[in-house]
Motif scaffolding. Structure first.
Motif, short mmCIF file in Angstrom:
data_model
loop_
_atom_site.label_atom_id
_atom_site.label_comp_id
_atom_site.label_asym_id
_atom_site.label_seq_id
_atom_site.Cartn_x
_atom_site.Cartn_y
_atom_site.Cartn_z
N LEU A 149 0.79 -1.15 -0.04
CA LEU A 149 -0.09 0.05 0.11
C LEU A 149 0.95 1.17 -0.17
N LEU A 150 1.86 1.32 0.74
CA LEU A 150 2.69 2.23 0.78
C LEU A 150 3.38 2.59 -0.61
N GLU A 155 3.82 6.15 -5.40
CA GLU A 155 3.79 6.18 -6.83
C GLU A 155 2.65 7.02 -7.18
N LYS A 156 1.42 7.05 -6.60
CA LYS A 156 0.31 7.99 -6.92
C LYS A 156 0.85 9.46 -6.62
N ALA A 157 1.33 9.70 -5.60
CA ALA A 157 2.09 10.85 -5.21
C ALA A 157 3.21 11.37 -6.10
N THR A 160 9.16 7.63 -5.06
CA THR A 160 9.12 6.19 -4.95
C THR A 160 10.06 5.88 -3.19
N GLU A 161 10.16 4.69 -3.10
CA GLU A 161 10.55 4.43 -1.77
C GLU A 161 12.01 5.08 -1.30
N ALA A 162 12.57 5.25 -2.41
CA ALA A 162 13.85 5.98 -2.19
C ALA A 162 13.81 7.32 -1.71
N ASP A 163 12.59 8.02 -1.85
CA ASP A 163 12.37 9.31 -1.37
C ASP A 163 11.94 9.28 0.23
#
Length: 329
Positions: A149-150, A155-157, A160-163
């Motif tokens: 979900l995260l 992605e929608k925002a 990425t997880e790197a952020d």
């Protein structure tokens, strides 16, 4: 600890090392006795109805002998099904796809529910959007449904997880870390949403309601059970719909049973209603016919792209609609 996706590597480990008895064929009943089916479930509002089925004798009413096994650790239930130590389990579609990618042979036979808000990304006071998580620390159980979900929310925002700084923690520990102020946001599912929201000023900034149909929950069976006892599987599916009807007719008593199993008050349990949409028989039939095949492919592609699995799982034989189609309304 209650957990809802397991990484294929962990499934592969379970398949190769296993628990005691892994890989053994289930013992045949003696004297013509009805075979027992071991059904696993864990902490999720869409699966607590199985507790009602057991306490109200609804399995026996449908002629199936069930050993209902509650798992404090959802991950353990996934491993138990993957290794054949239980016959059936309550688990999400993305969890099932990850297990199949790891080598498990499993088939979805029933849609219990869709998560429509009970999976949440909850942030500290002052963070009002997923975009506001940039540079912050977010906890969730790695490879679980709320990690998924995260990633969808990021992605929608446009992130990425790197952020973010991702902090992998078991779901209960993640909720506790958030309440203690050790992380800025957390991905959790009910009933752990109740825990996380005890942090003053905290609020959900993304939920499964933002991604309709992305998190369906299922009754999933080991393919060996289909070969061994298809009649028993049919009885499990029929029992589910009988249970849903019983809950509707006996709501007060049903809430007491389910809240007790969840370890929360009846009042808290009632707050989960809107966040979990229990599927009717007609919704099940529609899902198997129209929605689930496309959803499985979509989730599979996302899991590969997000590197939550190493390779796409085979989808042939993943979905078996005949059991819900055979239920008489």
């Amino acid at each position: 600890m209650f957990r809802r996706l397991i990484l294929p590597a962990a499934v592969l480990l379970a398949l190769t090392t296993g628990c005691a008895g892994a890989g053994q064929e289930p013992a045949e009943p003696s004297g013509g006795a009805t075979p027992k089916i071991t059904l696993g479930f864990s902490a999720w509002p869409g699966w607590f109805p199985w507790q009602v089925a057991q306490e109200q004798g609804l399995f026996a009413k449908n002629g199936v002998q069930v050993e209902l096994k509650y798992f404090d650790s959802y991950t353990d239930s996934l491993n138990a099904l993957a290794t054949g130590n239980i016959d059936a389990n309550s688990q999400t579609l993305n969890d099932t796809l990850a297990s199949v990618a790891g080598g498990a042979e499993e088939t979805v036979v029933l849609v219990n529910d869709n998560s429509t808000g009970n999976d949440q990304i909850i942030a500290k006071e002052g963070v009002t959007s997923v975009a506001g998580l940039k540079g912050m620390t977010v906890a969730a159980e790695q490879g679980t449904v709320d990690h998924y979900l995260l990633l969808l929310a990021l992605e929608k925002a446009g992130l990425t997880e790197a952020d973010v700084t991702f902090q992998p923690l078991p779901t209960d520990a993640a909720a506790a870390a958030f309440v203690a102020g050790r992380v800025d946001a957390v991905g959790v599912f009910a009933p752990f949403t109740t825990t996380a929201l005890k942090r003053p000023g905290s609020a959900p900034i993304a939920t499964s309601a933002d991604f309709p149909g992305a998190i369906p929950d299922h009754l999933v069976v080991n393919k060996k059970l289909l070969d061994r006892d298809a009649k028993g599987v049919q009885a499990l599916v029929k029992t589910w719909f009988d249970t849903v009807a019983w809950i509707s007719a006996n709501r007060e008593k049903a809430l007491e049973i389910m809240a007790k199993r969840a370890g929360v008050s009846v009042a808290d349990y009632e707050t989960y209603d809107k966040g979990t949409t229990i599927f009717t028989l007609e919704q099940n039939r529609t899902a198997f016919s129209d929605e689930l095949p496309a959803r499985a492919k979509q989730i599979s592609d996302f899991l590969v792209a997000s590197k939550l699995v190493d390779a796409a799982p085979p989808l042939d034989g993943l979905l078996e609609p005949k059991f819900v189609m055979a239920v008489q309304p």
